[in-house]
Design a protein around this motif. Structure first.
Motif, PDB file in Angstrom:
ATOM      1  N   GLU A  82      20.072  62.856  62.631  1.00 40.55           N
ATOM      2  CA  GLU A  82      21.470  63.052  63.023  1.00 40.55           C
ATOM      3  C   GLU A  82      22.277  61.763  62.887  1.00 40.55           C
ATOM      4  N   LEU A  83      21.661  60.642  63.206  1.00 36.06           N
ATOM      5  CA  LEU A  83      22.345  59.352  63.033  1.00 36.06           C
ATOM      6  C   LEU A  83      22.683  59.114  61.562  1.00 36.06           C
TER       7      LEU A  83
ATOM      8  N   THR B 207      17.067  54.070  50.875  1.00 34.95           N
ATOM      9  CA  THR B 207      18.307  53.489  51.388  1.00 34.95           C
ATOM     10  C   THR B 207      18.756  54.251  52.621  1.00 34.95           C
ATOM     11  N   ILE B 208      19.020  53.517  53.698  1.00 28.54           N
ATOM     12  CA  ILE B 208      19.484  54.112  54.953  1.00 28.54           C
ATOM     13  C   ILE B 208      20.885  53.582  55.253  1.00 28.54           C
ATOM     14  N   LEU B 209      21.843  54.485  55.454  1.00 26.80           N
ATOM     15  CA  LEU B 209      23.213  54.066  55.741  1.00 26.80           C
ATOM     16  C   LEU B 209      23.398  53.653  57.199  1.00 26.80           C
ATOM     17  N   SER B 210      22.755  54.363  58.102  1.00 28.63           N
ATOM     18  CA  SER B 210      22.916  54.086  59.528  1.00 28.63           C
ATOM     19  C   SER B 210      22.052  52.897  59.949  1.00 28.63           C
TER      20      SER B 210
ATOM     21  N   ALA C 115      19.805  53.936  62.854  1.00 27.22           N
ATOM     22  CA  ALA C 115      18.633  54.709  62.424  1.00 27.22           C
ATOM     23  C   ALA C 115      17.598  53.808  61.769  1.00 27.22           C
ATOM     24  N   LYS C 116      18.071  52.812  61.017  1.00 27.04           N
ATOM     25  CA  LYS C 116      17.163  51.870  60.364  1.00 27.04           C
ATOM     26  C   LYS C 116      16.383  51.077  61.408  1.00 27.04           C
ATOM     27  N   LYS C 117      17.091  50.584  62.423  1.00 24.79           N
ATOM     28  CA  LYS C 117      16.443  49.794  63.483  1.00 24.79           C
ATOM     29  C   LYS C 117      15.436  50.624  64.263  1.00 24.79           C
TER      30      LYS C 117
END
Length: 685
Positions: free
Chosen positions: A20-21, A432-435, A438-440
Motif C-alpha cells: 500500500e505504501l 526500484t522502490i518509489l516509497s 517501504a524501502k526502509k
C-alpha cells in the motif's frame, strides 16, 4: 530486514502495508504531476505528449488501435513513454475524461495505443494528449495473493515461505541421478547441468544464482523442458515482459506454450503463442469476431440516436420512455420522435450488454480450454493473478530474474504450485522502490535474497561460466562479488572492439583514439585534471548532470561510429537521470542511453559509462551502492570505457580498488586541457 515471520498474519500484515505504501507513492507521483503541472510542463518532463491528433487504425486481436501524431505532423518530443506502458488519452482533463490504453508501437512521429473500447468520435476533431500513467491492477493483485495466503490457500509450503523451519527443505543428496537425464541442450556446461539436475531433484525449492552472462535463462529453459518431459504442468514467470518473452522464444515450437498477457507488451514475433491469438484462431474466436462486428455496427447506429441523458429525459424513467414510444406519444416537452429515438437507444444498449456478456463467456470458455491443455504457461508475475489464471494451479513454478521483483510480486506465482524454482543474482540491483518508507521497512529485500539467506547453503547453486564478456571485463566483479568462482567460456577469450571496426590500420593519434580503438577491453578516462569537470544540479531537480563528461561521451561515440561500429552496438550508461536526458539530446539516434537501473539484464558490445560525480567534497551519493557498480561494469561484451573523475571516486574503497585494477590490467587515461580542445560544449543544446 525481516527474514523470518512468526505466522501468516505477521507476514501478510507486513507486506500489505508495504504494498500500500508503494501503491500510494506511485499513484501520488503521477497524480501530483497531472494535477500540478500544465500539459506543456509535463511534456517537458517526458511524461506527457500534447497537441495530438487521432486516427483509427483498426482492430488488433479483438481490441481497438489508434495512432496519435502531433497536430502539425512534427516529430514527437523526447519522452519516457515506451511500448507496453499504460497511458491516459484525454481531451481536456486526463483524470476525468481519460481513457486507459496500452502503447503497442512507437516511432519518432507517432504512438499507437490499443484500447478495450472505441474512443469518442468527437475526439477526431479536437486536440488530445497522452499521459504516462500508473496501472493499479498489479497492486490489487498483490493484495489478493496476500489475502489468499492469509486464508491458507497456498500450494507452496507456508512454513517454508515464512522461514519457520530451518531445515524444512531437504538438501540434494543424489548426484548419481544426473546420469538419468538426457539433456535437450547438449551444450550446457557442468554447472548448468548440475543446476538442472538439482532443480529436478528438489521437492519444494531450488535457487539458481546466475551472475552476468552465465546463462540463467538457458538453464531455466532446459529445466522447463525436462519438467514437461516428466509430465509436469509449468507456470513460468518474470517481473518484466522482456524476460518472459526471452523464455517463450526459446520454448516456442519445442513445447505447447501459451503466452498470457496484453498483446501490446509482447514481442510481435511471439504473437502466435499468445492466448489472444489462440482464442482468435479458435472456434469461439470466429463467433467472437462476428459478435464484435455486430456490436460495432450497433454502436454506430446508436450513435445517431438521441441519448436519454438527464437533460433529455426530463425525469422520465426507462419504463416510461419505452411505454410512450410504443404509443408514439411525446411528454414533458419531448417530441414523440425524440422519445422513439431514446427508446431505440435503450433497446440497443440492452442488446449490447447481452452481447458483451456473451462475448466474455465465449472468451472465458476458449481461454479455459486452451490453458488447461497448455504444457507451459508464461506470463509476468502479475499475470499469474489475471482473471484467466486466478484459480489455476500448477505442478511447478519457475521464476526468472527473481531478484528484480519484490516479494509480493513473486508471491503471486509462488502460491500456485508446491514446487518453486527461482533464478536471479542478488549481487546486482534490487527492484526500484518509489516509497522511501517501504524501502526502509524491507520492500527492497527480494524473496530470492531472503530464501538465499535461509536456505542457500543447501538449496542453491551458482552458475560458474560466463559467455558474455572478454575475460578481463569480468575479472574485477568476479573477485569483488562472486568469490572468484566465475570462469569464462573459451568463446569470449579473444573478443575485442577491433572485431567491430571496418577501417583498417587505425592510427592512435591521441588519447581518445587510444581509448576507442586499442584492444584493451577496459579503459578509464580520468577528468580530474580538467578545469570544467564539475557535476551540476538543475533548478528544482534532485538529479545531477556533468556536461564535460557528456561532451567526452559524444566524442567517443562519434569516433567509434566513424570507424565503422554500428550505433546499435554502443550503449551509454549513467547512474543519473538528468545525465541520461542530457546525453539523449546530444547523441544521434540509434545509440541507446539509459540509467544503470534501466540497463540491468541488458548487454552491448561497447559500453561507455559516465559516472557524473565530480566535487571538492568527494561525495558520491548513491554510487556507494556496490551493486550499482556491479551492474554498470558487467553490461559490455568487448569494451568498457569509464568516463569519470577518479579523484572524487577514489574516496570510496570499492572505486579505489576498481581504479587500481584498471591501472594494473587495463588503460587509465588522464586527460589534460589540450586533449579536449574543441570537444567541450558549455551549451550542448
Amino acid at each position: 530486514m525481516k527474514f523470518r515471520f512468526r505466522d501468516v498474519n505477521e507476514y501478510c500484515e507486513h507486506f500489505l502495508e508495504l504494498v500500500e505504501l508503494e501503491r500510494k507513492a506511485e499513484m501520488k507521483f503521477h497524480m501530483d504531476e497531472i494535477k500540478k503541472l500544465s500539459p506543456e510542463e509535463r511534456e517537458r518532463k517526458g511524461r506527457a505528449i500534447t497537441y495530438l491528433r487521432l486516427r483509427y487504425e483498426g482492430t488488433f486481436l479483438l481490441k481497438f488501435a489508434y495512432s496519435f501524431r502531433k497536430v502539425d505532423s512534427s516529430r514527437l518530443p523526447e519522452n519516457e513513454i515506451k511500448v507496453g506502458d499504460v497511458v491516459l488519452a484525454s481531451n481536456i482533463n486526463p483524470l476525468k475524461d481519460g481513457r486507459e490504453g496500452v502503447v503497442i508501437e512507437k516511432t519518432p512521429y507517432s504512438i499507437v495505443v490499443l484500447f478495450q473500447e472505441r474512443l469518442p468520435a468527437a475526439w477526431k476533431k479536437t486536440r488530445l494528449r497522452l499521459d504516462l500513467y500508473c496501472n493499479d491492477t498489479t497492486f490489487q493483485r498483490m493484495k489478493d495473493a496476500l489475502n489468499l495466503l492469509r486464508e491458507g490457500r497456498s500450494e507452496f509450503s507456508i512454513s517454508l515461505l515464512l522461514g519457520m523451519k530451518k531445515r524444512k527443505v531437504s538438501p540434494y543428496r543424489n548426484p548419481e541421478g544426473k546420469a538419468d537425464i538426457t539433456f535437450f541442450n547438449r551444450r550446457l556446461n557442468p554447472s548448468q547441468k548440475d543446476a538442472v539436475s538439482r532443480a529436478l531433484a528438489e521437492e519444494q525449492l531450488f535457487l539458481i544464482h546466475g551472475p552476468p552472462g552465465t546463462g540463467k535463462t538457458t538453464t531455466c529453459v532446459e529445466i522447463i523442458k525436462q519438467l514437461v518431459a516428466r509430465g509436469k504442468k509449468v507456470l513460468v514467470c518474470a517481473d518484466s515482459n522482456t524476460a518472459v518473452d526471452n523464455i517463450v522464444e526459446k520454448l516456442a515450437g519445442k513445447v505447447y506454450v501459451v503466452r498470457l498477457g496484453h498483446p501490446a507488451r509482447i514481442s510481435r514475433k511471439l504473437y502466435e503463442t499468445t492466448l489472444d491469438f489462440r482464442i482468435a484462431s479458435s472456434e469461439e474466436g470466429e463467433l467472437i469476431e462476428k459478435l464484435t462486428e455486430r456490436m460495432e455496427a450497433l454502436k454506430k447506429k446508436r450513435s445517431t440516436l438521441t441519448r436519454p441523458s438527464p437533460a433529455m429525459r426530463r425525469g422520465l424513467t426507462n419504463e416510461q420512455i419505452m411505454k410512450l414510444a410504443r404509443k408514439s406519444r411525446g411528454a414533458r416537452g419531448v417530441s414523440s420522435k425524440k422519445i422513439k429515438e431514446m427508446a431505440l437507444w435503450l433497446t440497443y444498449t440492452s442488446s449490447l450488454r447481452e452481447m458483451t456478456k456473451r462475448r466474455q463467456s465465449l472468451m472465458e470458455r476458449a481461454a479455459k480450454r486452451i490453458l488447461s491443455s497448455a504444457q507451459v504457461v508464461c506470463t509476468t508475475n502479475a499475470g499469474a493473478f489475471s482473471e484467466f489464471l486466478r484459480e489455476d494451479r500448477f505442478d511447478v513454478v519457475v521464476i526468472d530474474e527473481a531478484t528484480q521483483a519484490t516479494e509480493p510480486s513473486c508471491l503471486m506465482p509462488v502460491i500456485k504450485a508446491p514446487k518453486v524454482i527461482m533464478a536471479g543474482d542478488h549481487k546486482q540491483l534490487p527492484p526500484t522502490i518509489l516509497s522511501e518508507e517501504a524501502k526502509k521497512k524491507g520492500l527492497e529485500l527480494t524473496m530470492f535474497e531472503r530464501f538465499m539467506k535461509l536456505y542457500g547453503k543447501t538449496n542453491s547453486i551458482m552458475l560458474e561460466y560466463q559467455y558474455r564478456m572478454n575475460p578481463l571485463l569480468v575479472e574485477f566483479p568476479n573477485r569483488k562479488f562472486y568469490s572468484g568462482r566465475l570462469g569464462s567460456d573459451t568463446s569470449v577469450n579473444n573478443i575485442t572492439v577491433l572485431d567491430l571496426i571496418k577501417k583498417e590500420h587505425l592510427k592512435l593519434t591521441d588519447k581518445l583514439d587510444c581509448a576507442c580503438y586499442s584492444t584493451t577491453p577496459l579503459v578509464w578516462i580520468d577528468t580530474s585534471k580538467l578545469l570544467k569537470k564539475s557535476e551540476h544540479r538543475r533548478a528544482e531537480s534532485t538529479s545531477l548532470e556533468n556536461i564535460l563528461e557528456a561532451s567526452i561521451v559524444q566524442e567517443l561515440v562519434n569516433r567509434l561510429v566513424s570507424a565503422g561500429v554500428e550505433r546499435s552496438a554502443i550503449g551509454i550508461i549513467t547512474p543519473y537521470k538528468d545525465q541520461k536526458e542530457l546525453l539523449i539530446k546530444m547523441l544521434a539516434e540509434g545509440v541507446e542511453v539509459n540509467t544503470v537501473d534501466g540497463f540491468q539484464g541488458r548487454e552491448k558490445e561497447i559500453i561507455i559509462l559516465s559516472l557524473v560525480r565530480s566535487n571538492e567534497e568527494k561525495k558520491i551519493g548513491f554510487l556507494k551502492d556496490e551493486r550499482r557498480l556491479n551492474v554498470a561494469i558487467t553490461r559490455a561484451r568487448r569494451k568498457l570505457i569509464v568516463v569519470a573523475d577518479a579523484s572524487t571516486l577514489h574516496s570510496y574503497p570499492l572505486y579505489r580498488d576498481f581504479i587500481s585494477f584498471v591501472k594494473r590490467k587495463g588503460k587509465f587515461i588522464q586527460l589534460e586541457e589540450k586533449d579536449i580542445s574543441g570537444i567541450f560544449q558549455a551549451e550542448p543544446f
